[in-house]
Structure formats: C-alpha cells, structure tokens
Motif scaffolding. Sequence first.
Motif, PDB file in Angstrom:
ATOM      1  N   MET A 129       0.830  -1.201   0.000  1.00 21.81           N
ATOM      2  CA  MET A 129       0.000   0.000   0.000  1.00 21.81           C
ATOM      3  C   MET A 129       0.870   1.259   0.000  1.00 21.81           C
ATOM      4  N   GLY A 130       1.950   1.238   0.748  1.00 28.28           N
ATOM      5  CA  GLY A 130       2.851   2.388   0.784  1.00 28.28           C
ATOM      6  C   GLY A 130       3.477   2.667  -0.562  1.00 28.28           C
ATOM      7  N   GLN A 131       3.799   1.617  -1.306  1.00 28.82           N
ATOM      8  CA  GLN A 131       4.397   1.817  -2.627  1.00 28.82           C
ATOM      9  C   GLN A 131       3.408   2.475  -3.576  1.00 28.82           C
ATOM     10  N   GLY A 132       2.133   2.117  -3.470  1.00 25.02           N
ATOM     11  CA  GLY A 132       1.117   2.780  -4.282  1.00 25.02           C
ATOM     12  C   GLY A 132       1.029   4.267  -3.956  1.00 25.02           C
ATOM     13  N   TRP A 133       1.052   4.583  -2.672  1.00 31.05           N
ATOM     14  CA  TRP A 133       1.009   5.984  -2.261  1.00 31.05           C
ATOM     15  C   TRP A 133       2.272   6.722  -2.671  1.00 31.05           C
ATOM     16  N   MET A 134       3.392   6.030  -2.672  1.00 28.63           N
ATOM     17  CA  MET A 134       4.637   6.666  -3.118  1.00 28.63           C
ATOM     18  C   MET A 134       4.523   7.048  -4.594  1.00 28.63           C
ATOM     19  N   THR A 135       3.909   6.193  -5.384  1.00 26.11           N
ATOM     20  CA  THR A 135       3.722   6.493  -6.804  1.00 26.11           C
ATOM     21  C   THR A 135       2.827   7.715  -6.983  1.00 26.11           C
ATOM     22  N   VAL A 136       1.738   7.760  -6.240  1.00 26.04           N
ATOM     23  CA  VAL A 136       0.834   8.912  -6.312  1.00 26.04           C
ATOM     24  C   VAL A 136       1.577  10.185  -5.906  1.00 26.04           C
ATOM     25  N   TYR A 137       2.337  10.109  -4.833  1.00 25.85           N
ATOM     26  CA  TYR A 137       3.110  11.271  -4.382  1.00 25.85           C
ATOM     27  C   TYR A 137       4.036  11.760  -5.494  1.00 25.85           C
ATOM     28  N   ARG A 138       4.720  10.822  -6.144  1.00 29.18           N
ATOM     29  CA  ARG A 138       5.651  11.197  -7.204  1.00 29.18           C
ATOM     30  C   ARG A 138       4.926  11.810  -8.400  1.00 29.18           C
ATOM     31  N   MET A 139       3.748  11.286  -8.726  1.00 34.09           N
ATOM     32  CA  MET A 139       2.967  11.886  -9.823  1.00 34.09           C
ATOM     33  C   MET A 139       2.560  13.308  -9.469  1.00 34.09           C
ATOM     34  N   GLN A 140       2.119  13.506  -8.239  1.00 35.35           N
ATOM     35  CA  GLN A 140       1.702  14.839  -7.805  1.00 35.35           C
ATOM     36  C   GLN A 140       2.886  15.800  -7.746  1.00 35.35           C
ATOM     37  N   LYS A 141       4.009  15.311  -7.250  1.00 43.75           N
ATOM     38  CA  LYS A 141       5.199  16.164  -7.109  1.00 43.75           C
ATOM     39  C   LYS A 141       5.702  16.659  -8.463  1.00 43.75           C
ATOM     40  N   THR A 142       5.681  15.777  -9.462  1.00 46.78           N
ATOM     41  CA  THR A 142       6.227  16.127 -10.775  1.00 46.78           C
ATOM     42  C   THR A 142       5.158  16.583 -11.767  1.00 46.78           C
ATOM     43  N   ASN A 143       3.872  16.407 -11.392  1.00 50.67           N
ATOM     44  CA  ASN A 143       2.771  16.719 -12.294  1.00 50.67           C
ATOM     45  C   ASN A 143       2.958  15.989 -13.628  1.00 50.67           C
ATOM     46  N   SER A 144       3.393  14.739 -13.508  1.00 52.29           N
ATOM     47  CA  SER A 144       3.652  13.945 -14.721  1.00 52.29           C
ATOM     48  C   SER A 144       3.561  12.464 -14.390  1.00 52.29           C
ATOM     49  N   LEU A 149      -9.822  18.711  -9.550  1.00 52.12           N
ATOM     50  CA  LEU A 149      -9.267  19.353  -8.361  1.00 52.12           C
ATOM     51  C   LEU A 149      -7.751  19.196  -8.269  1.00 52.12           C
ATOM     52  N   LEU A 150      -7.250  18.034  -8.661  1.00 50.15           N
ATOM     53  CA  LEU A 150      -5.815  17.784  -8.551  1.00 50.15           C
ATOM     54  C   LEU A 150      -5.047  18.086  -9.832  1.00 50.15           C
ATOM     55  N   ASN A 151      -5.745  18.274 -10.914  1.00 51.57           N
ATOM     56  CA  ASN A 151      -5.084  18.558 -12.185  1.00 51.57           C
ATOM     57  C   ASN A 151      -5.784  19.751 -12.829  1.00 51.57           C
ATOM     58  N   LYS A 152      -5.432  20.925 -12.382  1.00 58.30           N
ATOM     59  CA  LYS A 152      -6.098  22.151 -12.830  1.00 58.30           C
ATOM     60  C   LYS A 152      -5.655  22.592 -14.226  1.00 58.30           C
ATOM     61  N   ALA A 153      -4.472  22.126 -14.660  1.00 58.35           N
ATOM     62  CA  ALA A 153      -3.954  22.506 -15.982  1.00 58.35           C
ATOM     63  C   ALA A 153      -3.504  21.256 -16.722  1.00 58.35           C
ATOM     64  N   GLU A 168       3.419  11.307 -20.690  1.00 60.85           N
ATOM     65  CA  GLU A 168       4.738  10.803 -21.070  1.00 60.85           C
ATOM     66  C   GLU A 168       5.394  10.110 -19.873  1.00 60.85           C
ATOM     67  N   ILE A 169       6.216   9.123 -20.178  1.00 58.84           N
ATOM     68  CA  ILE A 169       6.885   8.374 -19.109  1.00 58.84           C
ATOM     69  C   ILE A 169       7.844   9.292 -18.367  1.00 58.84           C
ATOM     70  N   ASN A 170       7.717   9.287 -17.064  1.00 59.33           N
ATOM     71  CA  ASN A 170       8.619  10.018 -16.181  1.00 59.33           C
ATOM     72  C   ASN A 170       9.312   8.955 -15.341  1.00 59.33           C
ATOM     73  N   ASP A 171      10.625   8.815 -15.463  1.00 56.62           N
ATOM     74  CA  ASP A 171      11.313   7.719 -14.781  1.00 56.62           C
ATOM     75  C   ASP A 171      11.148   7.769 -13.276  1.00 56.62           C
ATOM     76  N   TYR A 172      11.077   8.952 -12.695  1.00 56.06           N
ATOM     77  CA  TYR A 172      10.898   9.093 -11.248  1.00 56.06           C
ATOM     78  C   TYR A 172       9.584   8.447 -10.807  1.00 56.06           C
ATOM     79  N   VAL A 173       8.531   8.665 -11.579  1.00 59.41           N
ATOM     80  CA  VAL A 173       7.225   8.065 -11.295  1.00 59.41           C
ATOM     81  C   VAL A 173       7.227   6.599 -11.699  1.00 59.41           C
ATOM     82  N   ASP A 174       7.737   6.324 -12.885  1.00 60.93           N
ATOM     83  CA  ASP A 174       7.680   4.966 -13.409  1.00 60.93           C
ATOM     84  C   ASP A 174       8.520   4.000 -12.580  1.00 60.93           C
ATOM     85  N   ARG A 175       9.609   4.466 -12.009  1.00 59.22           N
ATOM     86  CA  ARG A 175      10.434   3.620 -11.139  1.00 59.22           C
ATOM     87  C   ARG A 175       9.600   3.153  -9.948  1.00 59.22           C
ATOM     88  N   SER A 176       8.835   4.050  -9.357  1.00 55.45           N
ATOM     89  CA  SER A 176       7.964   3.681  -8.240  1.00 55.45           C
ATOM     90  C   SER A 176       6.886   2.709  -8.709  1.00 55.45           C
TER      91      SER A 176
END
Length: 154
Positions: A26-41, A53-57, A64-72
């Motif tokens: 469960m923590g790994q799933g939340w880590m992925t969400v955190y990384r998506m939110q942090k990078t907006n990608s 609400l979470l994606n205003k723009a 596109e693949i973001n390695d920081y998010v995709d690694r998680s």
Amino acid sequence: MALLSLENPVFATYVIAAALMVLKVMGQGWMTVYRMQKTNSGLASPEDVQSGLLNKAPDPAQLEINDYVDRSRRMHRNDLENIPAFWVAGFLFVMVDPALWLAQALMYGFVATRLAHFLAYATRQTHEVRATFYTIGSLIVIYMALHVLWVAIA
C-alpha cells in the motif's frame, strides 16, 4: 494451542510479516501517487489528463513516461508479483506447524529481502543487486511451499 491464534508464536510471526508486507504494497502505491503529484507527470491513462481538483492545468505531456514516477510504479508492480505468493505460502506454512526459529528466519528474511529490494531499486543499484534480493526472497517462498507439500504428502 490453536495454530491460528496469536498465542502461537509461529502465527504471530506470520501476522507481523504479512502486515508489514501489506504496508509495503500500500505504501508503494502511495509513493507512486506522491511522485505523480510532485512532478505533475507520469500519469497512466488518457482520462487522467482531464481537468479536476488535482489537475487544474491538464496537458497531454503528463502522459509521457517520467522515470521518477515509473520507477515507483515498477517497484509496486514487482511487489504485486511477489508479495501475494508470500502471503499464501506463509499462511500454509503456519498450518504445518514449523519450528519457530525456521518460521522467523524465513518470514522475517522475506521481509528483509523486500526492504533490501526496495532500497536497491530506489537508489538505482544494478540489476544484479536487485536480482540477488529477489532471488533470496523467491527461494524463501519456494522453500515454504515445498515444505508445506512435503508435510502434506508425508
């Protein structure tokens, strides 16, 4: 003493190890969400680039693949490929009433290998390093399953 009681130290060992692995998944799933939110990608699906609400723009580039998010995400997928087998094999292992020392070594050993695998993946260690921890954890689960079969057949 009932096998499926916290008075049984083997079952208590399993409960602790299994709960830690629930938190890992469960923590790994939340880590992925955190990384998506942090990078907006690193969003996964086309519908994710709709305004909300979470994606205003929203921007198609967010898909596109973001390695920081995709690694998680890869770490999460690896957990989902390995930890459920531990939950099943560990539970069955409890049912054959193994020695406490063996159950602790195997179950806490599995938890340790998953933590080491996470650290190796998160710090971009080589495949050989990650594979070593995967192999040890995999062999633990395989041993537990074979032990259960041996006891059940004998």
